[in-house]
Design an enzyme around this catalytic site. Sequence first.
Site, PDB file in Angstrom:
ATOM      1  CG  LEU A  24      24.136  32.894  41.235  1.00 57.68           C
ATOM      2  CD1 LEU A  24      23.472  32.685  42.579  1.00 57.68           C
ATOM      3  CD2 LEU A  24      25.571  33.382  41.438  1.00 57.68           C
ATOM      4  CE  LYS A  25      27.676  31.414  33.027  1.00 53.19           C
ATOM      5  NZ  LYS A  25      27.794  32.740  33.677  1.00 53.19           N
TER       6      LYS A  25
ATOM      7  N   GLY B  62      19.500  16.810  40.958  1.00 56.78           N
ATOM      8  CA  GLY B  62      18.205  17.397  40.602  1.00 56.78           C
ATOM      9  C   GLY B  62      17.484  18.030  41.785  1.00 56.78           C
TER      10      GLY B  62
ATOM     11  CB  THR C 139      20.736  20.248  45.228  1.00 53.46           C
ATOM     12  OG1 THR C 139      20.873  19.202  46.183  1.00 53.46           O
ATOM     13  CG2 THR C 139      21.477  21.469  45.720  1.00 53.46           C
TER      14      THR C 139
ATOM     15  NE  ARG D 186      33.654  45.056  25.398  1.00 53.75           N
ATOM     16  CZ  ARG D 186      32.977  44.360  26.326  1.00 53.75           C
ATOM     17  NH1 ARG D 186      31.663  44.297  26.272  1.00 53.75           N
ATOM     18  NH2 ARG D 186      33.591  43.760  27.309  1.00 53.75           N
TER      19      ARG D 186
HETATM   20  O1  C5P Z   1      31.966  43.607  30.695  1.00 53.19           O
HETATM   21  P1  C5P Z   1      31.291  42.727  29.701  1.00 53.19           P
HETATM   22  O2  C5P Z   1      30.235  43.457  28.886  1.00 53.19           O
HETATM   23  O3  C5P Z   1      32.261  41.942  28.839  1.00 53.19           O
HETATM   24  O4  C5P Z   1      30.499  41.654  30.623  1.00 53.19           O
HETATM   25  C1  C5P Z   1      29.747  40.616  30.087  1.00 53.19           C
HETATM   26  C2  C5P Z   1      29.004  39.930  31.183  1.00 53.19           C
HETATM   27  O5  C5P Z   1      28.420  38.764  30.648  1.00 53.19           O
HETATM   28  C3  C5P Z   1      29.860  39.477  32.354  1.00 53.19           C
HETATM   29  O6  C5P Z   1      29.026  39.543  33.517  1.00 53.19           O
HETATM   30  C4  C5P Z   1      30.186  38.055  32.018  1.00 53.19           C
HETATM   31  O7  C5P Z   1      30.396  37.256  33.149  1.00 53.19           O
HETATM   32  C5  C5P Z   1      28.926  37.623  31.310  1.00 53.19           C
HETATM   33  N1  C5P Z   1      29.090  36.505  30.409  1.00 53.19           N
HETATM   34  C6  C5P Z   1      30.004  36.508  29.357  1.00 53.19           C
HETATM   35  N2  C5P Z   1      30.096  35.410  28.556  1.00 53.19           N
HETATM   36  C7  C5P Z   1      29.315  34.358  28.769  1.00 53.19           C
HETATM   37  C8  C5P Z   1      28.375  34.358  29.796  1.00 53.19           C
HETATM   38  C9  C5P Z   1      28.296  35.465  30.612  1.00 53.19           C
HETATM   39  O8  C5P Z   1      30.721  37.474  29.140  1.00 53.19           O
HETATM   40  N3  C5P Z   1      29.389  33.340  27.960  1.00 53.19           N
END
Ligand code: C5P
Length: 239
Positions: free
Chosen positions: A70-71, A76, A78, A185
């Site tokens: 949720l970044k 501080g 909160t 990937r």
């Molecule tokens: O579908 P995919 O493998 O691209 O999803 C990557 C996940 O990582 C997603 O939930 C995306 O929001 C998250 N993410 C990202 N890049 C970031 C931080 C988080 O792709 N810098």
Amino acid sequence: MQSPASSRPDPRDALIVGLDIASLSEAEAMVRMLGDAVSFYKIGYRLAFAGGLPLAERLAKEGKKVFIDLKLHDIGNTVKEGVESIAALGATFLTVHAYPQTMRAAVEGRGDSGLRILAVTALTSYDDHDAAEAGYGLAVRDLVRLRAEQARAIGIDGIVCSAAETGLVRDVAGGALAIVTPGIRPAGADAGGQKRTLTPREAILAGSDHLVVARPIIQARDPRAAALAILDEIAAARG
Ligand code: C5P
């Protein structure tokens, strides 16, 4: 004495499956389908605001690890109180933006719970132009380096960074911080909008501890087989 096999880390701990699914019932079906192949899930905006937080609590009670993405970033007090609530769900990882005040508050809120705080140094959608437009006087790589150094000094537990920044962050963090890398990937998979991707093997060799993978698994014809193939690749890369 432990045998070499039993001292080797479980590759399932290195694979975090992003439950980027809009409906709670479909997310629950995905978790059932993946079964014991997957032990670590990430819940982000999409599912968190569609009933995902009670699901996170249930998964943690069932022995899965949960990453709440949720970044957080706020004053501080909160941030500290929000982190305390997320720790009470039984989550393992939570992201916050890497502003020093926010990171200090998150570490305070985490206390000695089992929750570990991950800092997002600079969003991977930002290039130098976006950083300048937002008022920063630093190039993105310099911002990443500065914030990784600050995260380490403040006692943050890990860093989320793009595949391209893993080496830089590992240099700054040494072995002290966990590195969590999205944009993974498997060879031949559709990039799906991710620009700088690494294969699971490349990410492990670059120093990542945990790989976040969503679409290559959750949109696969056979998600469980896709997850098992990535686990094999992680285990092989670790040697
Ligand atoms: O579908 P995919 O493998 O691209 O999803 C990557 C996940 O990582 C997603 O939930 C995306 O929001 C998250 N993410 C990202 N890049 C970031 C931080 C988080 O792709 N810098």
